[in-house]
Design a protein around this motif. Structure first.
Motif, short mmCIF file in Angstrom:
data_model
loop_
_atom_site.label_atom_id
_atom_site.label_comp_id
_atom_site.label_asym_id
_atom_site.label_seq_id
_atom_site.Cartn_x
_atom_site.Cartn_y
_atom_site.Cartn_z
N ILE A 1 12.39 -7.28 -8.04
CA ILE A 1 12.33 -7.51 -6.60
C ILE A 1 13.27 -8.64 -6.21
N LEU A 2 13.27 -9.71 -6.98
CA LEU A 2 14.17 -10.83 -6.68
C LEU A 2 15.64 -10.39 -6.76
N ALA A 3 15.94 -9.52 -7.72
CA ALA A 3 17.32 -9.06 -7.90
C ALA A 3 17.84 -8.29 -6.70
N LEU A 4 16.93 -7.64 -5.95
CA LEU A 4 17.34 -6.88 -4.77
C LEU A 4 17.99 -7.77 -3.72
N ARG A 5 17.54 -9.01 -3.63
CA ARG A 5 17.94 -9.89 -2.53
C ARG A 5 18.88 -11.01 -2.96
N SER B 1 4.15 0.87 -10.39
CA SER B 1 3.06 0.64 -9.44
C SER B 1 2.96 -0.85 -9.09
N GLU B 2 3.21 -1.71 -10.06
CA GLU B 2 3.19 -3.15 -9.79
C GLU B 2 4.30 -3.53 -8.82
N ILE B 3 5.48 -2.95 -9.01
CA ILE B 3 6.59 -3.21 -8.11
C ILE B 3 6.26 -2.75 -6.70
N CYS B 4 5.69 -1.57 -6.57
CA CYS B 4 5.31 -1.05 -5.25
C CYS B 4 4.36 -1.99 -4.54
N GLN B 5 3.34 -2.45 -5.24
CA GLN B 5 2.35 -3.33 -4.61
C GLN B 5 2.97 -4.66 -4.19
N ARG B 6 3.83 -5.20 -5.02
CA ARG B 6 4.47 -6.48 -4.68
C ARG B 6 5.42 -6.34 -3.49
N LEU B 7 6.15 -5.23 -3.45
CA LEU B 7 7.03 -5.00 -2.31
C LEU B 7 6.22 -4.85 -1.03
N ALA B 8 5.13 -4.09 -1.09
CA ALA B 8 4.29 -3.88 0.09
C ALA B 8 3.70 -5.19 0.58
N GLN B 9 3.28 -6.04 -0.35
CA GLN B 9 2.71 -7.34 0.02
C GLN B 9 3.74 -8.23 0.70
N ARG B 10 5.01 -8.00 0.42
CA ARG B 10 6.09 -8.75 1.05
C ARG B 10 6.51 -8.14 2.39
N GLY B 11 5.87 -7.05 2.78
CA GLY B 11 6.19 -6.41 4.05
C GLY B 11 7.40 -5.51 4.01
N GLU B 12 7.83 -5.12 2.82
CA GLU B 12 8.99 -4.24 2.69
C GLU B 12 8.59 -2.79 2.97
N ALA B 13 9.52 -2.02 3.48
CA ALA B 13 9.32 -0.58 3.65
C ALA B 13 9.59 0.09 2.31
N VAL B 14 8.58 0.77 1.77
CA VAL B 14 8.66 1.32 0.41
C VAL B 14 8.38 2.82 0.44
N ARG B 15 9.19 3.54 -0.29
CA ARG B 15 8.97 4.97 -0.51
C ARG B 15 8.76 5.17 -2.01
N ALA B 16 7.67 5.78 -2.38
CA ALA B 16 7.34 5.99 -3.79
C ALA B 16 7.58 7.44 -4.18
N LEU B 17 8.38 7.66 -5.20
CA LEU B 17 8.58 9.02 -5.71
C LEU B 17 7.44 9.34 -6.68
N VAL B 18 6.69 10.39 -6.36
CA VAL B 18 5.60 10.82 -7.23
C VAL B 18 5.75 12.31 -7.49
N ARG B 19 5.07 12.79 -8.50
CA ARG B 19 5.13 14.21 -8.84
C ARG B 19 3.84 14.90 -8.38
N THR B 20 3.89 16.20 -8.28
CA THR B 20 2.69 16.95 -7.90
C THR B 20 1.59 16.77 -8.93
#
Length: 295
Positions: free
Chosen positions: A189-193, A13-32
């Motif tokens: 996140i840094l490792a992605l780029r 969840s921390e990664i998702c929020q940081r990516l979103a704050q950077r303006g990245e397009a994010v898809r989160a896999l969640v369960r029912t």
């Protein structure tokens, strides 16, 4: 598009929020069965929510369509649900994800693993090793994190800073590179780029290695009161490991043995290369003790 697997967990969840704050397009896999509150937080952050499960290969294939990069933090260790186990999630499930990434030609795969104690074979460590080996055919980055301070220096595992009491596994004299999960999120996140992170395993810890007893001393100084210390002898930890038949119990016993033997990492080269700022134990202590005082 970046797919985050384990998106409702502490790290994911921390990664998702940081990516979103950077303006990245994010898809989160969640369960029912995922927390509706956590899923709603993802949606409010303009993160695409995708229903799937590591135990369901078809759902992973769908989740990977249109995805360029994957960050996987998922594990059965803290959020076990029906059918979850080290084998089904951390091993076979993650291998399903690696195969889905291969089939859909995902360009980058960041996998969060951990530093495994030397000379000890245990289910969770073996599962992580299986996935790390399977990633060799992809453009991967493996983050082998040291002991999370938010987990191992918390009341849940006997480091009860609220009541100034600490359970120490082993003698408490071996230094550990305690790391914040927030810093692990940042290096993912840094490792992605960073091209220098391609096809590489990064050992990742905090800015300074401290023994458990040194950590207690820091908390005592910052909090202004002495701690009551309880030691769990290394022999007892070894007996717990030898006698455990449940894979999760055996794995936690192995991790406690790893804590007792220490895990010191020189983080200066990684800090200089990636420009990542690392959270110190002192900073963590100030934060949690101030929160405790105002709660």
């Amino acid at each position: 598009m970046i797919l985050v697997v384990g998106a409702t967990g502490m790290l994911g969840s921390e990664i998702c929020q940081r990516l979103a704050q950077r303006g990245e397009a994010v898809r989160a896999l969640v369960r029912t069965t995922s927390s509706t509150e956590k899923v709603e937080l993802l949606r409010r952050s303009n993160i695409e929510v995708c229903i799937g499960d590591l135990k369901d290969p078809a759902s992973l294939a769908a989740a990977c369509r249109g995805v360029n990069e994957i960050i996987s933090t998922a594990s059965s260790t803290f959020s076990r649900q029906a059918g979850d186990s080290i084998e089904s999630v951390d091993d076979v499930g993650q291998l399903h994800l690696v195969e889905a990434a291969r089939v859909t030609a995902v360009s980058r795969f960041v996998f969060v693993s951990f530093r495994r104690p030397a000379g000890i074979s245990f289910p969770l460590g073996n599962a992580k090793a299986h996935v790390e080996n399977a990633l060799r055919g992809l453009n991967f980055t493996v983050i082998q994190a040291s002991w999370f301070m938010e987990v191992w220096l918390s009341p849940a595992l006997g480091f009860d800073y609220v009541n100034a009491a600490a359970r120490i596994y082993g003698p408490g004299t071996s230094p550990v590179s305690w790391v914040s999960f927030r810093d692990v999120a940042e290096i993912c996140i840094l490792a992605l780029r960073r091209p220098t992170a391609n096809c590489r395993t990064i050992e990742f810890g905090g800015p300074a290695a401290l023994s458990p007893l040194e950590v207690v001393a820091r908390f005592e100084k910052i909090g202004g009161r002495p701690f009551k210390i309880e030691h769990i002898p290394e022999e007892a930890l070894r007996a717990q490991f030898d006698e455990a038949t449940d894979p999760m119990q055996k794995s936690f016993a192995a991790l406690m043995l790893g804590y007792a033997s220490g895990d010191a990492i020189n983080m200066t080269p990684i800090q200089e290369e990636f420009g990542v700022k690392l959270t110190s134990v002192d900073q963590f202590a100030h934060t949690v003790l101030e929160h405790t005082a105002t709660a």
